[in-house]
Design an enzyme around this catalytic site. Structure first.
Site: not given
Length: 388
Positions: A58, A76
């Site tokens: 991303k 994350k």
């Protein structure tokens, strides 16, 4: 980027509840990684690892050499705890304290599933951080001014909703509209169904409906709300609680309630999974009636599920293209590539995401591969250009 190990993986045990939390830094670029923190009962290290790798893609896919923002690597966090539990905030606070050295040095975090940015920011301040994005602030010339820009962006309200809660879904809607036009759906009265009605799903539904695409189904934790001619999305948004649940007492006489598991079978041309991961699988995709899937959630489709859809001629627009707007908006604003206004945000998002969508589909058409294969190639090529 496939087939390599993560840069760092951490498993944390909460001393109060005994539950686990995880942090995976997939890759560092200029010593930093970006990605959200999620909280859900049953969250696993494998899930967080998948999400961190998705964040690397991303970040890379939006790289534009003329920007002050140079994309980070992907990271994350995840906590195995129910976000609605009264003890959730305490668990999150203890997780942030434990991860503080990594938040200061490497990982710039934001909200994800089950986590609100305002609460995450509160616990970060309590832990002695300036913000959840301390690691990114090291890379801007004037950290105080950069943080002020981000906070100014968060303070913007559009139709009574924070701009921060709209940018992600606006981007998904823009991608869905462009993709639907490319595959010939818009001229035939395309309809949409959205699974998840939090900030991402709610904003996606809003901007699809405003563009003239009837949203005939919305699935929340309580089930499916359905109307064959389109729901009153604005009215439902006004009744939504902080967990994205619609107040059923507000439904119109023609609206119907369906079991939660029926969301896949709602008759609609565009399907937008906008909540949980791994909800479209080989076991259930045969129930999908849609002719286009646009991933607003992170990793909502398994590889086998996507292969089955692709074999049926149903394109899947991958998450790291469709839902990139929230992450990109943060960094465009922080680095000063856009002003902290709604006009600047929506303009840049529309131009960038529609451009990525067309580049991806053009490439897929040339190579004969899937949209995801094309997007992966784009992200890998851009990643190779990034400074280490």
């Amino acid at each position: 980027m496939a087939g390599r190990d993560s840069f760092l993986e951490v498993t944390w045990t909460d001393e109060v509840t005994g539950r686990h939390g995880y942090l995976v830094i997939d890759r560092l670029v200029r010593g930093a990684a970006s990605g959200g923190l999620r909280m859900r009962d049953g969250c696993t290290l494998d899930e967080v690892r998948d999400l961190a790798r998705g964040m690397t893609l991303k970040e890379a896919v939006v790289y534009s050499p003329g920007d002050a923002y140079v994309p980070f690597g992907g990271g994350k966090g995840g906590i195995d705890f129910a976000p609605h539990d009264p003890g959730a905030r305490g668990v999150m606070a203890r997780y942030v304290v434990a991860m503080k050295p990594l938040l200061e040095a490497y990982w710039s975090a934001g909200e994800d599933l089950g986590v609100r940015q305002d609460v995450l920011e509160e616990v970060a301040l309590e832990a002695g951080l300036r913000s959840t994005i301390d690691a990114a602030l090291r890379l801007v010339p004037d950290p105080a001014a950069a943080l002020d820009r981000v906070r100014a962006g968060f303070a913007v309200s559009v139709d009574g909703v924070s701009l921060a809660d709209l940018v992600g879904g606006y981007g998904v809607a823009e991608v869905a509209l462009a993709a639907a036009q490319r595959v010939g759906l818009l001229g035939g009265g395309a309809r949409a169904v959205v699974q998840g009605f939090g900030s991402m799903g709610g904003a996606t539904a809003r901007y699809l409906a405003r563009a003239g695409v009837p949203v005939v189904g919305i699935c929340d934790a309580l089930g499916v709300v359905w109307h064959p001619d389109g729901l009153d999305v604005e009215a439902l948004l006004r009744t939504r609680d902080r967990y994205g649940r619609v107040d059923r007492r507000s439904l119109r006489p023609g609206d119907r309630e369906l079991p939660r598991e029926d969301w896949l079978a709602v008759e609609a041309e565009i399907l937008v999974p906008a909540a949980l991961s791994y909800v479209l699988t080989e076991a259930n995709v045969d129930a999908v009636n849609a002719r286009l899937v646009v991933e607003a959630a992170n990793v909502p489709t398994t590889a086998a599920g996507e292969a089955a859809l692709t074999a049926r001629g149903v394109p899947v627009i991958p998450d790291f293209v469709a839902n990139v707007a929230t992450n990109a908006w943060w960094w465009w604003t922080l680095f000063g590539d856009i002003a902290p206004t709604a006009e600047a945000a929506f303009g840049r998002i529309s131009t960038t995401l529609r451009g990525l969508l067309h580049e991806m589909l053009d490439r897929a058409a040339r190579t004969g591969g899937s949209p995801r294969a094309a997007a992966l190639a784009m992200a890998n090529e851009r990643a190779a250009e990034l400074p280490r």
